[in-house]
Design a protein around this motif. Structure first.
Motif, PDB file in Angstrom:
ATOM      1  N   ASP A 177       0.671  -1.417   0.056  1.00  0.00           N
ATOM      2  CA  ASP A 177      -0.006   0.118   0.083  1.00  0.00           C
ATOM      3  C   ASP A 177       0.922   1.322   0.031  1.00  0.00           C
ATOM      4  OD1 ASP A 177      -2.170   1.565   0.077  1.00  0.00           O
ATOM      5  OD2 ASP A 177      -3.020   0.879   2.061  1.00  0.00           O
ATOM      6  N   ASP A 178       0.312   2.355  -0.603  1.00  0.00           N
ATOM      7  CA  ASP A 178       1.142   3.840  -0.491  1.00  0.00           C
ATOM      8  C   ASP A 178       2.359   3.676  -0.878  1.00  0.00           C
ATOM      9  OD1 ASP A 178      -1.339   4.244   1.204  1.00  0.00           O
ATOM     10  OD2 ASP A 178      -0.235   4.209   3.088  1.00  0.00           O
ATOM     11  N   GLU A 234      -4.586   4.722  -6.228  1.00  0.00           N
ATOM     12  CA  GLU A 234      -5.531   5.227  -5.126  1.00  0.00           C
ATOM     13  C   GLU A 234      -5.523   6.571  -5.162  1.00  0.00           C
ATOM     14  OE1 GLU A 234      -4.178   3.737  -1.519  1.00  0.00           O
ATOM     15  OE2 GLU A 234      -2.642   5.460  -1.156  1.00  0.00           O
TER      16      GLU A 234
HETATM   17 MG    MG Z   1      -3.026   3.583   0.403  1.00  0.00          MG
END
Ligand code: MG
Ligand code: C2E
Ligand code: MG
Ligand code: MG
Length: 289
Positions: A177-178, A234
């Motif tokens: 993620d990220d 995202e």
């Molecule tokens: Mg994220």
């Protein structure tokens, strides 16, 4: 006069720091009974395949509404829960609930659940997660766990990696993620065979205004493709961002352009009313006669 101003600033500054500390303590206290008082629930945010324009999954996001403190953002309370040793219990609850609900959804749907490093570092995490998946009846292949780069920050990461391997071995997907916000993002890709790379919102936000952001996103997507990872961007808010991402070969997107995170009932309705590929494009006026 300068002295006066200095004192005034001092008087304003100190109580505000105190307030912040008091809020932390209050949140920690409130967190302890939040699950048993049913103050927490899950929101679902659709993930859409870019080329087919179909909902292929959803990210589960934790929501907390306290009677006095009001609605508190996960960015604020997750960290406090981690420090207070409460994240394992909360995280397991999220996983159990997410799996139980995902089982009732269309069988092609992937469900993504965020997992804290503090959860992963516990010896029993994989076993507890496996039991939760098994009890729900959800095929492990339909579950994706989202972990962040902070996973690799300290010595305890060996336990975390062992847990991730155990879960991946039974078919659970693991997403990073990220991506791109960490200290040494590229190095982390060699530490674990992630199934999915999730491009951070910060790059998507700057896509239309900064050429370097566009170059970075292109390069990340290229790299992911080479390493055989799926990609998701995202924080996609505008069709123009989607166009750049599509052209650069991004696999799927998530963001306010499609939908905000929403209660399960709304998510099920959204899927039911999802229009055929090509016509669901937000920028398109579907009511022209
Ligand atoms: Mg994220
Ligand atoms: P994340 O995992 O990176 O989740 C994405 C965040 O971006 C979510 O914020 C989501 O609401 C928000 N978002 C989605 N699309 C857009 C968009 O188009 N524009 C903008 N500006 N924001 C968008 P949220 O729900 O406030 O969660 C914040 C963070 O809290 C998450 O970041 C995740 O790190 C953490 N979190 C949330 N739920 C859980 C959980 O169940 N367990 C753990 N450990 N962490 C969680
Ligand atoms: Mg996430
Ligand atoms: Mg985040």
């Amino acid at each position: 006069a300068a002295k006066e101003a200095g004192r005034a600033r001092f008087e304003i500054f100190v109580p505000r720091l105190g307030d912040r500390r008091r809020r932390r303590v209050a949140i920690e206290q409130a967190l302890r009974g939040a699950l048993s008082r049913s103050e927490m629930h899950l929101h679902w945010q659709p993930r859409v395949d870019v080329s087919r324009w179909e909902v292929v999954g959803a990210e589960v996001l934790l929501r907390w509404q306290h009677p006095e403190l009001g609605r508190i953002n996960p960015d604020e309370f997750i960290g406090i829960a981690e420090d207070a040793g409460l994240i394992a219990e909360i995280g397991l609850w999220v996983l159990q609930r997410a799996c139980a609900h995902a089982v009732q959804m269309p069988p092609h749907l992937l469900v993504s659940v965020n997992v804290s490093p503090a959860q992963l570092q516990r010896e029993d995490f994989a076993a507890l997660a496996l039991r939760a998946i098994e009890r729900s009846g959800l095929p492990p292949q339909r579950l994706e766990l989202e972990v962040t780069e902070s996973l690799f920050m300290d010595e305890t990461s060996a336990q975390a990696l062992a847990n991730l391997h155990a879960l991946r071995n039974v078919g659970v997907r693991i997403a990073l993620d990220d991506f791109g916000t960490g200290y040494s993002s590229l190095a982390y890709l060699r530490r674990f065979p992630f199934d999915t790379l999730k491009i951070d919102r910060a790059f998507v936000r700057e896509l239309m205004t900064r050429h370097d952001a566009r170059a970075i996103v292109r390069t990340i997507l290229e790299l992911a493709k080479t390493l055989g990872m799926e990609t998701i961007a995202e924080g996609v808010e505008e069709p123009a961002q989607l166009d750049v991402l599509r052209e650069a070969g991004c696999g799927s997107i998530q963001g306010f352009m499609v939908a905000r995170p929403m209660p399960r009932g709304d998510f099920l309705r959204l899927m039911k009313n999802w229009t055929t590929p090509g016509t669901a494009y937000m920028g398109l006026d579907l009511d022209i006669d």
